[in-house]
Design an enzyme around this catalytic site. Structure first.
Site, PDB file in Angstrom:
ATOM      1  N   GLY A  84       1.198   8.354 -31.334  1.00 21.43           N
ATOM      2  CA  GLY A  84       2.552   8.908 -31.238  1.00 21.43           C
ATOM      3  C   GLY A  84       3.576   7.793 -31.135  1.00 21.43           C
ATOM      4  O   GLY A  84       4.556   7.897 -30.401  1.00 21.43           O
ATOM      5  N   ASP A 111      -3.723  12.712 -37.408  1.00 21.48           N
ATOM      6  CA  ASP A 111      -3.468  13.766 -36.421  1.00 21.48           C
ATOM      7  C   ASP A 111      -4.509  13.562 -35.321  1.00 21.48           C
ATOM      8  O   ASP A 111      -5.714  13.643 -35.589  1.00 21.48           O
ATOM      9  CB  ASP A 111      -3.641  15.133 -37.110  1.00 21.48           C
ATOM     10  CG  ASP A 111      -3.455  16.295 -36.149  1.00 21.48           C
ATOM     11  OD1 ASP A 111      -3.530  16.085 -34.917  1.00 21.48           O
ATOM     12  OD2 ASP A 111      -3.254  17.420 -36.644  1.00 21.48           O
ATOM     13  N   SER A 142       2.335  13.623 -17.100  1.00 20.35           N
ATOM     14  CA  SER A 142       3.748  13.988 -16.899  1.00 20.35           C
ATOM     15  C   SER A 142       3.920  14.541 -15.495  1.00 20.35           C
ATOM     16  O   SER A 142       2.976  15.082 -14.908  1.00 20.35           O
ATOM     17  CB  SER A 142       4.127  15.075 -17.909  1.00 20.35           C
ATOM     18  OG  SER A 142       5.382  15.625 -17.581  1.00 20.35           O
ATOM     19  N   TYR A 192       1.917  23.119 -21.363  1.00 20.79           N
ATOM     20  CA  TYR A 192       2.102  21.660 -21.261  1.00 20.79           C
ATOM     21  C   TYR A 192       1.660  21.155 -19.890  1.00 20.79           C
ATOM     22  O   TYR A 192       0.996  20.121 -19.772  1.00 20.79           O
ATOM     23  CB  TYR A 192       3.583  21.380 -21.505  1.00 20.79           C
ATOM     24  CG  TYR A 192       4.000  19.939 -21.544  1.00 20.79           C
ATOM     25  CD1 TYR A 192       3.838  19.172 -22.689  1.00 20.79           C
ATOM     26  CD2 TYR A 192       4.620  19.347 -20.433  1.00 20.79           C
ATOM     27  CE1 TYR A 192       4.266  17.845 -22.726  1.00 20.79           C
ATOM     28  CE2 TYR A 192       5.048  18.039 -20.469  1.00 20.79           C
ATOM     29  CZ  TYR A 192       4.873  17.283 -21.617  1.00 20.79           C
ATOM     30  OH  TYR A 192       5.305  15.979 -21.649  1.00 20.79           O
ATOM     31  N   LYS A 196      -1.245  18.504 -19.203  1.00 20.50           N
ATOM     32  CA  LYS A 196      -0.962  17.227 -18.539  1.00 20.50           C
ATOM     33  C   LYS A 196      -1.761  17.084 -17.235  1.00 20.50           C
ATOM     34  O   LYS A 196      -2.107  15.967 -16.836  1.00 20.50           O
ATOM     35  CB  LYS A 196       0.541  17.081 -18.287  1.00 20.50           C
ATOM     36  CG  LYS A 196       1.366  16.900 -19.574  1.00 20.50           C
ATOM     37  CD  LYS A 196       0.893  15.719 -20.399  1.00 20.50           C
ATOM     38  CE  LYS A 196       1.940  15.229 -21.386  1.00 20.50           C
ATOM     39  NZ  LYS A 196       1.406  14.170 -22.288  1.00 20.50           N
TER      40      LYS A 196
HETATM   41  P1  NAD Z   1       8.555  12.311 -28.929  1.00 17.78           P
HETATM   42  O1  NAD Z   1       8.523  13.716 -29.403  1.00 17.78           O
HETATM   43  O2  NAD Z   1       9.811  11.536 -29.070  1.00 17.78           O
HETATM   44  O3  NAD Z   1       7.369  11.482 -29.622  1.00 17.78           O
HETATM   45  C1  NAD Z   1       6.075  12.005 -29.734  1.00 17.78           C
HETATM   46  C2  NAD Z   1       5.397  11.375 -30.938  1.00 17.78           C
HETATM   47  O4  NAD Z   1       4.066  11.924 -31.036  1.00 17.78           O
HETATM   48  C3  NAD Z   1       6.113  11.694 -32.261  1.00 17.78           C
HETATM   49  O5  NAD Z   1       6.306  10.519 -33.012  1.00 17.78           O
HETATM   50  C4  NAD Z   1       5.165  12.665 -32.951  1.00 17.78           C
HETATM   51  O6  NAD Z   1       5.195  12.595 -34.376  1.00 17.78           O
HETATM   52  C5  NAD Z   1       3.809  12.214 -32.402  1.00 17.78           C
HETATM   53  N1  NAD Z   1       2.793  13.258 -32.523  1.00 17.78           N
HETATM   54  C6  NAD Z   1       2.924  14.575 -32.228  1.00 17.78           C
HETATM   55  N2  NAD Z   1       1.784  15.238 -32.514  1.00 17.78           N
HETATM   56  C7  NAD Z   1       0.910  14.314 -32.998  1.00 17.78           C
HETATM   57  C8  NAD Z   1      -0.424  14.384 -33.467  1.00 17.78           C
HETATM   58  N3  NAD Z   1      -1.092  15.543 -33.505  1.00 17.78           N
HETATM   59  N4  NAD Z   1      -1.020  13.238 -33.891  1.00 17.78           N
HETATM   60  C9  NAD Z   1      -0.352  12.054 -33.880  1.00 17.78           C
HETATM   61  N5  NAD Z   1       0.919  11.933 -33.435  1.00 17.78           N
HETATM   62  C10 NAD Z   1       1.543  13.037 -33.008  1.00 17.78           C
HETATM   63  O7  NAD Z   1       8.089  12.390 -27.402  1.00 17.78           O
HETATM   64  P2  NAD Z   1       8.237  11.346 -26.181  1.00 17.78           P
HETATM   65  O8  NAD Z   1       9.264  11.902 -25.280  1.00 17.78           O
HETATM   66  O9  NAD Z   1       8.310   9.954 -26.654  1.00 17.78           O
HETATM   67  O10 NAD Z   1       6.823  11.608 -25.467  1.00 17.78           O
HETATM   68  C11 NAD Z   1       5.707  10.748 -25.557  1.00 17.78           C
HETATM   69  C12 NAD Z   1       4.649  11.193 -24.574  1.00 17.78           C
HETATM   70  O11 NAD Z   1       5.194  11.184 -23.256  1.00 17.78           O
HETATM   71  C13 NAD Z   1       4.158  12.629 -24.808  1.00 17.78           C
HETATM   72  O12 NAD Z   1       2.793  12.721 -24.498  1.00 17.78           O
HETATM   73  C14 NAD Z   1       4.968  13.425 -23.820  1.00 17.78           C
HETATM   74  O13 NAD Z   1       4.341  14.636 -23.495  1.00 17.78           O
HETATM   75  C15 NAD Z   1       5.029  12.459 -22.656  1.00 17.78           C
HETATM   76  N6  NAD Z   1       6.108  12.679 -21.709  1.00 17.78           N
HETATM   77  C16 NAD Z   1       7.413  12.623 -22.099  1.00 17.78           C
HETATM   78  C17 NAD Z   1       8.401  12.829 -21.156  1.00 17.78           C
HETATM   79  C18 NAD Z   1       9.870  12.762 -21.498  1.00 17.78           C
HETATM   80  O14 NAD Z   1      10.684  13.061 -20.627  1.00 17.78           O
HETATM   81  N7  NAD Z   1      10.251  12.382 -22.695  1.00 17.78           N
HETATM   82  C19 NAD Z   1       8.071  13.098 -19.818  1.00 17.78           C
HETATM   83  C20 NAD Z   1       6.730  13.145 -19.462  1.00 17.78           C
HETATM   84  C21 NAD Z   1       5.755  12.920 -20.421  1.00 17.78           C
END
Ligand code: NAD
Length: 254
Positions: free
Chosen positions: A13, A63, A142, A154, A158
């Site tokens: 990701g 994926d 998370s 979610y 998590k």
């Molecule tokens: P984001 O949506 O900006 O980025 C997520 C990335 O994962 C994207 O580039 C997407 O294309 C990729 N992705 C999605 N499904 C996929 C798959 N099946 N295979 C490969 N790649 C895939 O999200 P983010 O905010 O940068 O989050 C990153 C991680 O941090 C995630 O696991 C999210 O749950 C976690 N998280 C985020 C937050 C927040 O506040 N942003 C808080 C807690 C946890």
């Protein structure tokens, strides 16, 4: 500064948000980085940024919930960079809804990407790491694991990642591999901006609302998470395993 010189890292990701920041931070610390996202095309900006800064990166399209695609991506990074020392399970999606409205598809999509994805990437990575008797696995959990309205799927995924982290830490520790999780709080990315939009709130307004509830009075930046991911990826962190490090501005102790 922590050095990852000579190490090979895979970040899932990593096209944007937290993942791209982790990949770039690892590259700055000297690692060669596999930048994995749904398609190789999506990874181009992250790869270009790393190369422009003098680092080495490889774009990988896969994926994470598809076993064959994960195997192929891991085989490619090993072939190109000669090994794999660090794996970060960061790929994620949300399908938020109150429980009574949540569909089976909302449930399955979130479980597949977060839980099955983390399982598949970890399983493929540990094969290489066990052979080499060294590894650092970092799973992105998370604060939602502690409970968050509208995120039954979610939050369950998590929390599941935390159990997976503890159990794999026990199984892989004897092979020089540590497994830890990071629990980010509210981080400003496209994921959280899209959530605000769905709620009909301007992103800046939502960020300010959340910041006011946090002990540090600000929301997170991807760099806050990358900093923790660098600490856990370091060779010197070898006595830290099976832990969940909340990087949340104090949300979990509030
Ligand atoms: P984001 O949506 O900006 O980025 C997520 C990335 O994962 C994207 O580039 C997407 O294309 C990729 N992705 C999605 N499904 C996929 C798959 N099946 N295979 C490969 N790649 C895939 O999200 P983010 O905010 O940068 O989050 C990153 C991680 O941090 C995630 O696991 C999210 O749950 C976690 N998280 C985020 C937050 C927040 O506040 N942003 C808080 C807690 C946890």
């Amino acid at each position: 500064m922590t050095s990852l010189e000579g190490r090979v890292a895979l970040v899932t990701g990593a096209a944007r948000g937290i993942g791209t920041e982790i990949a770039r931070r690892y590259a700055r610390a000297g690692a060669r980085v596999g930048v994995l996202d749904l398609t190789e095309d999506l990874t181009r900006d992250t790869v270009a940024a790393i190369e422009k800064a003098g680092g080495q990166a490889l774009g990988l399209g896969a994926d994470v919930s598809d076993a064959a695609q994960v195997e192929e991506a891991v085989a490619r990074i090993v072939q190109e960079f000669g090994g794999l020392d660090i794996a970060v399970n960061n790929a994620g999606v949300t399908r938020d809804n109150l429980l009574f409205r949540m569909t089976g598809d909302d449930w399955d999509t979130v479980m597949n990407v977060h839980l099955r994805g983390t399982f598949l990437v970890t399983q493929a990575a540990q094969r290489i790491m066990v052979e080499r008797r060294y590894g650092r696995i970092i799973n992105i959990s998370s604060t939602s694991a502690l409970g968050n309205r509208g995120q039954a799927n979610y939050s369950a995924a998590k929390a599941g990642i935390q159990g997976f982290t503890r159990t794999t830490a026990i199984e892989l520790g004897p092979f020089g591999i540590t497994v830890n999780a990071i629990g980010p709080g509210y981080v400003d990315t496209e994921m959280t901006r899209a959530t605000a939009e769905r709620m009909g709130v301007a992103a800046e307004e939502r960020l300010a609302e959340i910041a006011a509830t946090l002990p540090v009075r600000r929301t997170g930046e991807p760099a806050d998470i990358a900093n923790a991911a660098l600490f856990l990826a370091a060779e010197e962190s070898g006595f830290v395993t099976g832990q969940v490090l909340y990087v949340d501005g104090g949300r979990s102790v509030r």
